[in-house]
Design an enzyme around this catalytic site. Structure first.
Site, PDB file in Angstrom:
ATOM      1  N   ASP A   1       0.843  -1.194   0.000  1.00 51.30           N
ATOM      2  CA  ASP A   1       0.000   0.000   0.000  1.00 51.30           C
ATOM      3  C   ASP A   1       0.886   1.256   0.000  1.00 51.30           C
ATOM      4  OD1 ASP A   1      -2.132  -1.709   0.227  1.00 51.30           O
ATOM      5  OD2 ASP A   1      -2.359  -1.416   2.385  1.00 51.30           O
TER       6      ASP A   1
HETATM    7  N1  URA Z   1      -1.463  -6.008   3.761  1.00 51.74           N
HETATM    8  C1  URA Z   1      -1.931  -4.733   3.765  1.00 51.74           C
HETATM    9  O1  URA Z   1      -3.016  -4.465   4.291  1.00 51.74           O
HETATM   10  N2  URA Z   1      -1.178  -3.777   3.190  1.00 51.74           N
HETATM   11  C2  URA Z   1       0.016  -4.013   2.613  1.00 51.74           C
HETATM   12  O2  URA Z   1       0.665  -3.074   2.111  1.00 51.74           O
HETATM   13  C3  URA Z   1       0.492  -5.341   2.616  1.00 51.74           C
HETATM   14  C4  URA Z   1      -0.262  -6.323   3.201  1.00 51.74           C
END
Ligand code: URA
Length: 236
Positions: A105
């Protein structure tokens, strides 16, 4: 591979600069001047010199880059608004078609693998291959026994999707800091898993992919190529 493409990849010249250098007689192949840009080469054994000097370094068919992604950067090759993980390394790899093998993310940090090897990326991402990924997560509430047991059994998300078993273990003394291991990759997976227990994720940092750990000497935004050993470990 064609000589003009090879020269461009090795030197960072554009294809047209590379073609000009060849037609002007600046390029030697195995000790002889070659003015034909479409000459076919065995790129693993080619002996090429530009302006009399052999090309530096070795030819690499693919590159594998370990990046410590900073916060605020998006896991994509190109983006109209935001800086991407590929933008961070692009100056060092001007002729490579790099992409991230797996996403984090925008707010997450840590290990992102950048490559131009589509087959390896496919293998890492294929759900059936269950490549483990480890994360360090800070929650807005302490980790509970219910969460640990729920992760181990496989969380059912709010939309009814049932996920594979995962691990959530305390990481050190702070009860809100958790080490999470996933064996599959689903969009926003960790945030949605903790969401089932009304726990919010404050920070999320990827520590490892397929048993290869993020190099701790890499500051956010820094990167290096995988060692041969690390690449083999991933391929296994
Ligand atoms: N899970 C998430 O919620 N975000 C990420 O960036 C990676 C795994």
């Amino acid at each position: 591979m064609r000589l003009d493409k090879y020269l461009a990849e090795r030197t960072g010249m554009t294809r047209s600069e590379s073609r000009k250098a060849i037609t002007k007689g600046r390029v030697m192949v195995a000790g002889k001047i070659c003015r034909k840009a479409d000459t076919q080469l065995d790129e693993t054994a080619a002996q090429i010199a530009l302006d009399g000097a052999p090309l530096a370094g070795e030819y690499k068919k693919y590159v594998y880059i370990m990046l410590n992604k900073p916060e605020g950067v998006v896991s994509a090759s190109r983006d109209k608004r935001d800086t991407t993980v590929v933008d961070l390394v692009a100056a060092d790899y001007p002729r490579r078609e790099l992409f991230p093998a797996g996403r984090l993310d925008k707010t997450s940090t840590g290990f992102v693998l950048l490559t131009d090897d589509g087959a390896l990326a496919h293998d890492i991402l294929a759900p059936a291959h269950h490549v483990d990924k480890q994360y360090l997560v800070t929650l807005d509430t302490p980790l509970t026994e219910e969460m640990r047991r729920g992760f181990a059994a496989g969380v059912t998300l709010a939309d009814g999707e049932h996920l594979a078993p995962a691990e959530a273990e305390p990481a050190g003394d702070d009860p809100c800091t958790v080490r999470v291991t996933l064996h599959q990759g689903v969009y926003h997976q960790i945030k949605r898993m903790f969401g089932v227990y009304d726990a919010g994720v404050n920070t999320l940092h990827r520590l490892s992919i397929g048993g290869v750990a993020l190099d701790e000497t890499l500051a956010p935004g820094e990167y290096r190529e995988l060692t041969e050993e690390e690449r083999k470990q991933l391929q296994n």
